[in-house]
Design a protein around this motif. Structure first.
Motif, PDB file in Angstrom:
ATOM      1  N   GLU A  85       0.843  -1.190   0.000  1.00  0.00           N
ATOM      2  CA  GLU A  85       0.000   0.000   0.000  1.00  0.00           C
ATOM      3  C   GLU A  85       0.877   1.239   0.000  1.00  0.00           C
ATOM      4  O   GLU A  85       1.760   1.390   0.834  1.00  0.00           O
ATOM      5  N   ALA A  86       0.628   2.132  -0.966  1.00  0.00           N
ATOM      6  CA  ALA A  86       1.402   3.368  -1.073  1.00  0.00           C
ATOM      7  C   ALA A  86       0.957   4.349   0.008  1.00  0.00           C
ATOM      8  O   ALA A  86      -0.038   4.138   0.701  1.00  0.00           O
ATOM      9  N   GLU A  87       1.703   5.441   0.129  1.00  0.00           N
ATOM     10  CA  GLU A  87       1.403   6.426   1.167  1.00  0.00           C
ATOM     11  C   GLU A  87       0.035   7.068   0.982  1.00  0.00           C
ATOM     12  O   GLU A  87      -0.599   7.469   1.948  1.00  0.00           O
ATOM     13  N   ASP A  88      -0.404   7.182  -0.255  1.00  0.00           N
ATOM     14  CA  ASP A  88      -1.708   7.796  -0.508  1.00  0.00           C
ATOM     15  C   ASP A  88      -2.854   6.792  -0.429  1.00  0.00           C
ATOM     16  O   ASP A  88      -4.001   7.115  -0.721  1.00  0.00           O
ATOM     17  N   GLY A  89      -2.550   5.553  -0.026  1.00  0.00           N
ATOM     18  CA  GLY A  89      -3.582   4.532   0.131  1.00  0.00           C
ATOM     19  C   GLY A  89      -3.814   3.680  -1.093  1.00  0.00           C
ATOM     20  O   GLY A  89      -4.654   2.772  -1.067  1.00  0.00           O
ATOM     21  N   THR A  90      -3.100   3.949  -2.176  1.00  0.00           N
ATOM     22  CA  THR A  90      -3.253   3.152  -3.388  1.00  0.00           C
ATOM     23  C   THR A  90      -2.653   1.764  -3.198  1.00  0.00           C
ATOM     24  O   THR A  90      -1.516   1.631  -2.734  1.00  0.00           O
ATOM     25  N   ALA A  91      -3.418   0.737  -3.538  1.00  0.00           N
ATOM     26  CA  ALA A  91      -2.930  -0.635  -3.426  1.00  0.00           C
ATOM     27  C   ALA A  91      -2.085  -0.976  -4.649  1.00  0.00           C
ATOM     28  O   ALA A  91      -2.488  -0.724  -5.784  1.00  0.00           O
ATOM     29  N   ILE A  92      -0.906  -1.536  -4.419  1.00  0.00           N
ATOM     30  CA  ILE A  92      -0.016  -1.968  -5.493  1.00  0.00           C
ATOM     31  C   ILE A  92       0.025  -3.492  -5.456  1.00  0.00           C
ATOM     32  O   ILE A  92       0.529  -4.090  -4.510  1.00  0.00           O
ATOM     33  N   ILE A  93      -0.529  -4.106  -6.499  1.00  0.00           N
ATOM     34  CA  ILE A  93      -0.666  -5.570  -6.530  1.00  0.00           C
ATOM     35  C   ILE A  93       0.338  -6.155  -7.531  1.00  0.00           C
ATOM     36  O   ILE A  93       0.390  -5.732  -8.685  1.00  0.00           O
ATOM     37  N   PHE A  94       1.114  -7.115  -7.050  1.00  0.00           N
ATOM     38  CA  PHE A  94       2.059  -7.845  -7.908  1.00  0.00           C
ATOM     39  C   PHE A  94       1.647  -9.307  -7.880  1.00  0.00           C
ATOM     40  O   PHE A  94       1.694  -9.950  -6.822  1.00  0.00           O
ATOM     41  N   ASP A  95       1.186  -9.829  -9.014  1.00  0.00           N
ATOM     42  CA  ASP A  95       0.540 -11.142  -9.007  1.00  0.00           C
ATOM     43  C   ASP A  95       0.982 -12.015 -10.181  1.00  0.00           C
ATOM     44  O   ASP A  95       0.235 -12.209 -11.145  1.00  0.00           O
ATOM     45  N   PRO A  96       2.191 -12.572 -10.117  1.00  0.00           N
ATOM     46  CA  PRO A  96       2.622 -13.487 -11.193  1.00  0.00           C
ATOM     47  C   PRO A  96       1.971 -14.860 -11.100  1.00  0.00           C
ATOM     48  O   PRO A  96       2.038 -15.649 -12.052  1.00  0.00           O
ATOM     49  N   ASP A  97       1.342 -15.165  -9.962  1.00  0.00           N
ATOM     50  CA  ASP A  97       0.762 -16.491  -9.759  1.00  0.00           C
ATOM     51  C   ASP A  97      -0.685 -16.594 -10.223  1.00  0.00           C
ATOM     52  O   ASP A  97      -1.295 -17.672 -10.126  1.00  0.00           O
ATOM     53  N   GLY A  98      -1.272 -15.498 -10.658  1.00  0.00           N
ATOM     54  CA  GLY A  98      -2.643 -15.543 -11.151  1.00  0.00           C
ATOM     55  C   GLY A  98      -3.672 -15.693 -10.057  1.00  0.00           C
ATOM     56  O   GLY A  98      -4.750 -16.244 -10.287  1.00  0.00           O
ATOM     57  N   GLU A  99      -3.376 -15.187  -8.850  1.00  0.00           N
ATOM     58  CA  GLU A  99      -4.308 -15.317  -7.731  1.00  0.00           C
ATOM     59  C   GLU A  99      -5.423 -14.268  -7.769  1.00  0.00           C
ATOM     60  O   GLU A  99      -6.453 -14.426  -7.129  1.00  0.00           O
ATOM     61  N   TYR A 100      -5.192 -13.183  -8.511  1.00  0.00           N
ATOM     62  CA  TYR A 100      -6.162 -12.080  -8.525  1.00  0.00           C
ATOM     63  C   TYR A 100      -6.686 -11.860  -9.947  1.00  0.00           C
ATOM     64  O   TYR A 100      -5.991 -12.106 -10.931  1.00  0.00           O
ATOM     65  N   SER A 101      -7.914 -11.360 -10.015  1.00  0.00           N
ATOM     66  CA  SER A 101      -8.514 -10.992 -11.297  1.00  0.00           C
ATOM     67  C   SER A 101      -8.695  -9.480 -11.327  1.00  0.00           C
ATOM     68  O   SER A 101      -8.541  -8.791 -10.316  1.00  0.00           O
TER      69      SER A 101
END
Length: 263
Positions: A85-101
């Motif tokens: 989570e960045a300082e401004d509340g933005t979520a940064i998602i790193f997903d090489p495993d395909g867990e998220y859509s």
């Protein structure tokens, strides 16, 4: 009266605008260019700050990403999926495993996601998706870092070009709007100032649009959304033009009265 004084007077004085009708059209054209500089500059500055903020946040988060590579349209990495989570509340998602859509990304207020097969940017209102396959890129983290450094070095030029494009488009639209208001002035002048020419109407329109232009420039800068803003803009512009033409008529009537009294 210099052009900056004309700008101030055009914000509130139809009586003063009425006196501008006999000026050369070249001065009115110059005024439109100046008006759009004043109206567009705050928006361009705000956009530049926003782009710089996004760029700085992206490069900062990129440094924290594990090593990765995009190959054959797929994000690959030895590290597992993670969310920061960045300082401004933005979520940064790193997903090489395909867990998220892409749908999972919208569960956050704001998010930027490197998913297995696509990148997703969600602002809370809109979702932008682009697949790596569509981009046709094969890139590693180190190469992406080099690319972002190159873009960073060119950022002043990029922002300048973007600013000039915005200014050019807005100014072109404003000239169209001024011309349309001049046509409306030919209707409003009936039974008031019948001898008002289209050229004089165009000159008056260039100054008359000052108030609605600046009102909506301030509104846009604050991010406030006003329903039917286009119609409201034209309502203000037409009312101002009506008052300008009315002041021309009143000025002539007053001048005739003075002549009659003097004789």
């Amino acid at each position: 009266m210099n052009i900056f004084q004309q700008f101030i007077k055009s914000l509130y004085s139809p009586e003063t605008i009425a006196k501008f009708r006999l000026q050369k059209i070249g001065r009115a054209i110059l005024y439109v260019f100046l008006l759009m500089v004043i109206a567009t500059l705050p928006a361009v500055i705000s956009l530049s700050i926003g782009i710089n903020t996004i760029y700085n946040e992206f490069t900062s988060q990129l440094e924290e990403f594990p090593d990765f590579e995009i190959e054959n349209g797929v994000l690959q990495s030895d590290a597992g999926s993670e969310i920061n989570e960045a300082e401004d509340g933005t979520a940064i998602i790193f997903d090489p495993d395909g867990e998220y859509s892409s749908q999972d990304v919208t569960e956050y207020d704001q998010a930027f996601a490197f998913l297995e097969r696509e990148a997703v940017f969600y602002t809370g209102a809109t979702t932008e998706q682009v697949s790596y396959q569509e981009l046709g890129i094969e890139i590693s983290k180190d190469e992406l870092n080099e690319l972002t450094d190159t873009i960073g070095g060119m950022m002043p030029l990029i922002l300048t070009v973007v600013g000039l494009i915005i200014y050019a488009v807005n100014t072109g639209l404003k000239f169209i709007g001024v011309t349309f208001l001049a046509l409306i002035s030919l209707i409003l002048k009936r039974n008031q100032v019948n001898d008002l020419s289209f050229k004089q109407g165009w000159i008056l329109s260039a100054f008359t649009v000052t108030l609605p232009t600046m009102i909506f420039a301030v509104i846009d800068m604050t991010g406030i959304v006003i329903p039917f803003s286009f119609g409201l803009y034209w309502l203000i512009a037409v009312i101002m033009m009506y008052l300008v033409i009315k002041n021309i008529r009143l000025g002539r009537e007053h001048a005739r009265e003075k002549r009659n009294l003097s004789t």
